[in-house]
Design a protein around this motif. Structure first.
Motif, PDB file in Angstrom:
ATOM      1  N   ASP A 164     -24.455 -17.576  37.229  1.00 15.22           N
ATOM      2  CA  ASP A 164     -23.851 -18.257  36.342  1.00 15.22           C
ATOM      3  C   ASP A 164     -24.880 -19.301  35.432  1.00 15.22           C
ATOM      4  O   ASP A 164     -26.173 -19.582  35.155  1.00 15.22           O
ATOM      5  CB  ASP A 164     -23.670 -19.709  37.310  1.00 15.22           C
ATOM      6  N   ASP A 165     -24.526 -20.462  34.404  1.00 14.38           N
ATOM      7  CA  ASP A 165     -24.410 -20.887  33.405  1.00 14.38           C
ATOM      8  C   ASP A 165     -24.470 -22.431  34.044  1.00 14.38           C
ATOM      9  O   ASP A 165     -24.071 -22.484  35.157  1.00 14.38           O
ATOM     10  CB  ASP A 165     -24.421 -21.222  31.981  1.00 14.38           C
ATOM     11  N   GLU A 166     -24.985 -23.528  33.340  1.00  8.71           N
ATOM     12  CA  GLU A 166     -25.109 -24.869  33.427  1.00  8.71           C
ATOM     13  C   GLU A 166     -23.037 -25.109  33.685  1.00  8.71           C
ATOM     14  O   GLU A 166     -23.412 -26.472  33.930  1.00  8.71           O
ATOM     15  CB  GLU A 166     -26.122 -26.084  32.698  1.00  8.71           C
ATOM     16  N   GLU A 167     -22.886 -25.117  32.573  1.00  9.14           N
ATOM     17  CA  GLU A 167     -21.368 -25.083  32.705  1.00  9.14           C
ATOM     18  C   GLU A 167     -20.404 -24.518  33.796  1.00  9.14           C
ATOM     19  O   GLU A 167     -19.325 -24.562  33.306  1.00  9.14           O
ATOM     20  CB  GLU A 167     -20.633 -24.947  31.270  1.00  9.14           C
ATOM     21  N   ARG A 201     -30.758 -17.225  35.178  1.00  7.40           N
ATOM     22  CA  ARG A 201     -31.296 -18.636  34.458  1.00  7.40           C
ATOM     23  C   ARG A 201     -32.467 -19.626  34.812  1.00  7.40           C
ATOM     24  O   ARG A 201     -32.560 -19.588  36.246  1.00  7.40           O
ATOM     25  CB  ARG A 201     -29.422 -19.315  35.130  1.00  7.40           C
ATOM     26  N   ASP A 202     -33.148 -19.614  33.930  1.00  8.69           N
ATOM     27  CA  ASP A 202     -33.722 -20.699  34.016  1.00  8.69           C
ATOM     28  C   ASP A 202     -34.298 -22.257  34.310  1.00  8.69           C
ATOM     29  O   ASP A 202     -33.042 -22.754  33.862  1.00  8.69           O
ATOM     30  CB  ASP A 202     -35.271 -20.166  32.862  1.00  8.69           C
ATOM     31  N   GLY A 241     -35.548  -3.535  27.883  1.00 10.88           N
ATOM     32  CA  GLY A 241     -36.758  -4.785  26.522  1.00 10.88           C
ATOM     33  C   GLY A 241     -35.933  -5.317  27.687  1.00 10.88           C
ATOM     34  O   GLY A 241     -34.968  -5.423  28.282  1.00 10.88           O
ATOM     35  N   LEU A 242     -36.246  -7.470  27.177  1.00  3.87           N
ATOM     36  CA  LEU A 242     -35.782  -8.224  27.357  1.00  3.87           C
ATOM     37  C   LEU A 242     -35.160  -8.728  26.615  1.00  3.87           C
ATOM     38  O   LEU A 242     -35.809  -9.320  25.502  1.00  3.87           O
ATOM     39  CB  LEU A 242     -37.021  -8.733  28.162  1.00  3.87           C
ATOM     40  N   ASN A 243     -34.036  -9.875  26.881  1.00  9.02           N
ATOM     41  CA  ASN A 243     -33.384 -10.576  26.214  1.00  9.02           C
ATOM     42  C   ASN A 243     -33.282 -11.595  27.201  1.00  9.02           C
ATOM     43  O   ASN A 243     -33.634 -12.247  28.724  1.00  9.02           O
ATOM     44  CB  ASN A 243     -31.792  -9.912  25.670  1.00  9.02           C
ATOM     45  N   ARG A 244     -33.226 -12.855  26.089  1.00  5.66           N
ATOM     46  CA  ARG A 244     -33.010 -13.817  26.504  1.00  5.66           C
ATOM     47  C   ARG A 244     -32.029 -15.164  25.879  1.00  5.66           C
ATOM     48  O   ARG A 244     -31.402 -14.853  24.402  1.00  5.66           O
ATOM     49  CB  ARG A 244     -34.262 -15.673  26.109  1.00  5.66           C
ATOM     50  N   TYR A 245     -31.050 -15.286  26.334  1.00  9.02           N
ATOM     51  CA  TYR A 245     -29.186 -15.772  26.062  1.00  9.02           C
ATOM     52  C   TYR A 245     -29.629 -17.550  26.079  1.00  9.02           C
ATOM     53  O   TYR A 245     -29.402 -17.955  26.700  1.00  9.02           O
ATOM     54  CB  TYR A 245     -28.194 -15.478  26.586  1.00  9.02           C
ATOM     55  N   HIS A 246     -29.249 -18.155  24.818  1.00 16.36           N
ATOM     56  CA  HIS A 246     -29.018 -18.873  25.012  1.00 16.36           C
ATOM     57  C   HIS A 246     -27.567 -20.104  25.204  1.00 16.36           C
ATOM     58  O   HIS A 246     -26.986 -19.656  23.955  1.00 16.36           O
ATOM     59  CB  HIS A 246     -30.058 -20.363  23.724  1.00 16.36           C
ATOM     60  N   PRO A 247     -26.832 -20.393  25.834  1.00 15.46           N
ATOM     61  CA  PRO A 247     -25.606 -20.636  26.134  1.00 15.46           C
ATOM     62  C   PRO A 247     -25.816 -21.509  25.285  1.00 15.46           C
ATOM     63  O   PRO A 247     -24.105 -21.880  24.587  1.00 15.46           O
ATOM     64  CB  PRO A 247     -25.460 -21.252  27.588  1.00 15.46           C
ATOM     65  N   ILE A 287     -29.498 -15.185  20.851  1.00 12.61           N
ATOM     66  CA  ILE A 287     -30.277 -14.634  22.003  1.00 12.61           C
ATOM     67  C   ILE A 287     -31.537 -13.811  21.401  1.00 12.61           C
ATOM     68  O   ILE A 287     -31.882 -13.445  20.404  1.00 12.61           O
ATOM     69  CB  ILE A 287     -29.147 -12.391  21.812  1.00 12.61           C
ATOM     70  N   ASP A 288     -33.086 -14.705  21.660  1.00 13.30           N
ATOM     71  CA  ASP A 288     -33.874 -14.089  22.139  1.00 13.30           C
ATOM     72  C   ASP A 288     -34.083 -12.489  22.165  1.00 13.30           C
ATOM     73  O   ASP A 288     -34.043 -12.155  22.904  1.00 13.30           O
ATOM     74  CB  ASP A 288     -35.307 -14.345  22.557  1.00 13.30           C
ATOM     75  N   PHE A 289     -34.884 -11.619  21.521  1.00 16.12           N
ATOM     76  CA  PHE A 289     -35.748  -9.971  21.881  1.00 16.12           C
ATOM     77  C   PHE A 289     -37.115 -10.284  21.634  1.00 16.12           C
ATOM     78  O   PHE A 289     -37.660 -10.816  20.894  1.00 16.12           O
ATOM     79  CB  PHE A 289     -35.008  -9.762  19.984  1.00 16.12           C
TER      80      PHE A 289
END
Length: 332
Positions: A101-104, A148-149, A161-167, A172-174
């Motif tokens: 889950d995310d912070e929301e 979730r970090d 590969g690895l992605n990072r999503y900023h809610p 989305i980072d690649f």
């Protein structure tokens, strides 16, 4: 047709071959519940002849020779989410490999065909999936791991590969080899007490150092270098900043992040039953539970001994895919 008004005024209806129907409190919408042999936890049969609610709130439904169904309309033990009805396209499948889950409070489900985002009531909000001839949204639709970090970002491990999503921004980072991350299968992720994120992949162990905003492949690490190039299929962050790293065909490493000490558990030492780890959990008694393709292991850290469980002990299968310890110290 038989009708039941439950303890909260909801109207439930059954008939000879139509399953169960609920009329919502507003009296404008009907919800149908039917038996589906492909979906667990559905009605035992659509042919029902009686309905009754006991004093504890449980609703009982009698069938014409098939048995008895029962459920609690407010406290049902299991709730199933099937993410094949998409908010913007019909793409997801029912093989959910990871969830976070995310912070929301929004939930994210990783599936074999992309990522699905739900609100707190499990209403599908958004899907993330690559389309032919369109700019990629993820490295691969085959999503395997989520985390979730401490900054609220969602890390997505895929088959390529690895992605990072900023809610907060939707960006989305690649990450690519230029960033120090390979384009291969990312099995699992874990975050230690310092907020650094560890990644287990088909080509080794990787670490994201949050304070320095960079990745480390740990090939030159004085302690972890012998294990860094292995096929890391499982990784778990336990209590006291202990990291558990499962290596295919090698064993399980216990790594003390603060003291930088390692210990290797192997099948030869009769401490594990398999090296194909799938899940981990830690109970209030200090036992570490390891799930694998060949049964369940309870490892006593202080005494350095293990107990093994398989079908002979009542498990439905030797293959254990997921573990969790609840608030009552019960292992699921």
């Amino acid at each position: 047709l038989r009708i039941l008004v439950d303890q909260k005024g909801r109207i439930w209806m059954i008939s000879s071959n139509s399953g169960l129907t609920l009329l919502d409190p507003g009296g404008e919408t009907f919800y149908d519940y039917k038996n589906d042999p492909l979906i667990p936890n559905t009605l035992l049969s659509n042919q029902n002849i009686s309905i009754f609610q006991s004093r504890d709130g449980v609703i009982w439904i009698g069938t014409g020779g098939y048995g008895l169904s029962y459920f609690h309309p407010d406290e049902n033990l299991f709730f199933t989410v099937y993410p094949f009805l998409s908010a913007n396209q019909d793409f997801t499948d029912t093989w959910c490999r990871a969830v976070c889950d995310d912070e929301e409070g929004r939930m994210y489900l990783a599936t074999g065909k992309g990522l699905a985002q739900y609100d707190q009531h499990w209403k599908l909000l958004k899907t993330f999936s690559n389309e032919v001839d369109q700019k990629p949204i993820l490295h691969s639709n085959s999503s395997r791991s989520l985390l979730r970090d401490t900054d609220g970002n969602i890390w997505i491990g895929t088959a390529r590969g690895l992605n990072r999503y900023h809610p907060k921004t939707g960006i989305i980072d690649f990450f690519n080899p230029e960033d120090g991350m390979p384009l291969n299968f990312f099995w699992m992720m874990a975050m230690d007490d310092h907020g650094d994120v560890w990644f287990g992949s088909a080509t080794g162990l990787y670490k994201y150092i949050r304070g320095e905003n960079r990745f480390d492949n740990l090939r030159n690490d004085p302690v972890l270098a012998p294990y860094a190039p292995q096929n890391i299929q499982a990784i778990y962050a336990g209590k006291h900043n202990q990291l558990w790293i499962g290596m295919m065909d090698v064993g399980l490493v216990q790594y003390d992040v603060d003291r930088r000490e390692v210990k290797l558990l192997t099948m030869k030492d009769s401490l594990i039953s398999d090296t194909r780890f799938s899940s981990f959990a830690e109970d209030e008694d200090g036992l570490l539970w390891f799930g694998s393709e060949e049964g369940l292991v309870a490892y006593n850290v202080k005494e350095n001994r293990s107990r093994f469980f398989d079908g002979g002990d009542g498990l439905p299968s030797n293959r254990t895919n997921s573990l969790m310890v609840d608030s009552l110290n019960r292992l699921w």
